[in-house]
Design a protein around this motif. Sequence first.
Motif, short mmCIF file in Angstrom:
data_model
loop_
_atom_site.label_atom_id
_atom_site.label_comp_id
_atom_site.label_asym_id
_atom_site.label_seq_id
_atom_site.Cartn_x
_atom_site.Cartn_y
_atom_site.Cartn_z
N VAL A 163 0.69 -1.28 0.21
CA VAL A 163 0.09 -0.11 0.14
C VAL A 163 0.94 1.37 0.00
CG1 VAL A 163 -1.81 -1.18 1.10
CG2 VAL A 163 -0.30 0.02 2.52
N ASN A 164 2.19 1.17 0.27
CA ASN A 164 2.91 2.38 0.27
C ASN A 164 3.09 2.96 -1.15
OD1 ASN A 164 3.39 2.13 2.93
ND2 ASN A 164 5.08 0.71 2.90
N PHE A 165 2.92 2.15 -2.06
CA PHE A 165 3.05 2.59 -3.43
C PHE A 165 1.77 3.31 -3.93
CE2 PHE A 165 7.06 0.52 -3.15
CZ PHE A 165 7.69 1.18 -3.64
N HIS A 166 0.82 3.25 -3.15
CA HIS A 166 -0.39 3.76 -3.56
C HIS A 166 -0.38 5.42 -3.75
CE1 HIS A 166 -4.63 3.77 -4.55
NE2 HIS A 166 -5.02 4.99 -3.77
N GLY A 167 -0.28 5.92 -4.82
CA GLY A 167 0.11 7.49 -4.76
C GLY A 167 1.49 7.88 -4.77
N SER A 168 2.30 7.12 -5.01
CA SER A 168 3.63 7.18 -4.81
C SER A 168 4.63 6.56 -5.64
CB SER A 168 4.26 7.02 -3.54
OG SER A 168 4.45 5.62 -3.15
N GLN A 169 5.82 6.64 -5.94
CA GLN A 169 6.86 5.94 -7.04
C GLN A 169 7.93 5.41 -6.32
OE1 GLN A 169 7.80 8.44 -10.34
NE2 GLN A 169 8.17 10.20 -8.80
N PRO A 170 8.37 4.45 -7.38
CA PRO A 170 9.93 3.94 -6.76
C PRO A 170 10.78 5.02 -6.60
CG PRO A 170 8.95 2.68 -8.53
CD PRO A 170 8.21 4.03 -8.50
N LYS A 171 11.81 4.81 -5.65
CA LYS A 171 13.13 5.63 -5.59
C LYS A 171 13.93 5.48 -6.91
CE LYS A 171 13.51 5.24 -0.84
NZ LYS A 171 13.58 3.95 -0.06
N ALA A 172 14.74 6.19 -7.57
CA ALA A 172 15.39 6.18 -8.75
C ALA A 172 16.21 4.96 -8.82
CB ALA A 172 16.38 7.34 -8.86
N GLU A 173 16.89 4.30 -7.81
CA GLU A 173 17.44 3.05 -7.94
C GLU A 173 16.69 1.98 -8.22
OE1 GLU A 173 17.28 4.29 -3.55
OE2 GLU A 173 17.86 5.54 -5.26
N GLU A 174 15.32 2.15 -7.80
CA GLU A 174 14.43 0.94 -8.10
C GLU A 174 13.81 0.90 -9.25
OE1 GLU A 174 12.65 0.81 -3.34
OE2 GLU A 174 12.10 2.27 -4.90
N TRP A 175 13.81 1.83 -10.14
CA TRP A 175 13.25 1.75 -11.48
C TRP A 175 13.70 0.58 -12.45
CZ3 TRP A 175 8.72 3.54 -12.51
CH2 TRP A 175 8.06 4.51 -12.10
N SER A 176 14.82 0.23 -12.45
CA SER A 176 15.63 -0.62 -13.42
C SER A 176 14.87 -2.00 -13.07
CB SER A 176 17.23 -0.63 -13.21
OG SER A 176 17.47 -1.12 -12.10
N ASP A 177 14.86 -2.40 -11.76
CA ASP A 177 14.27 -3.50 -11.49
C ASP A 177 12.84 -3.61 -11.90
OD1 ASP A 177 14.47 -6.27 -10.07
OD2 ASP A 177 13.50 -5.29 -8.33
#
Length: 77
Positions: A49-63
Amino acid sequence: MECAWRVNGHDVEQISDAVEFAFSMKGKPTVIVADTVKGKGVTLFENNVNFHGSQPKAEEWSDCYAQLDAKIAELEG
């Protein structure tokens, strides 16, 4: 005949069948319940639920992209 369908909300074929059925039920109320998993397909997001309305950190995008690309390849394969 039942006018309620429960489907896998990640299965396009089940959704399509349920919608087609609903349109055929002239004059009767119809409901489609689609069971889904929040963030399906990306382990960082799934049921988080922490990603409801938010986005990953820059280093998490590639995964995240790698997991989605793998799923696309699987579906196209």
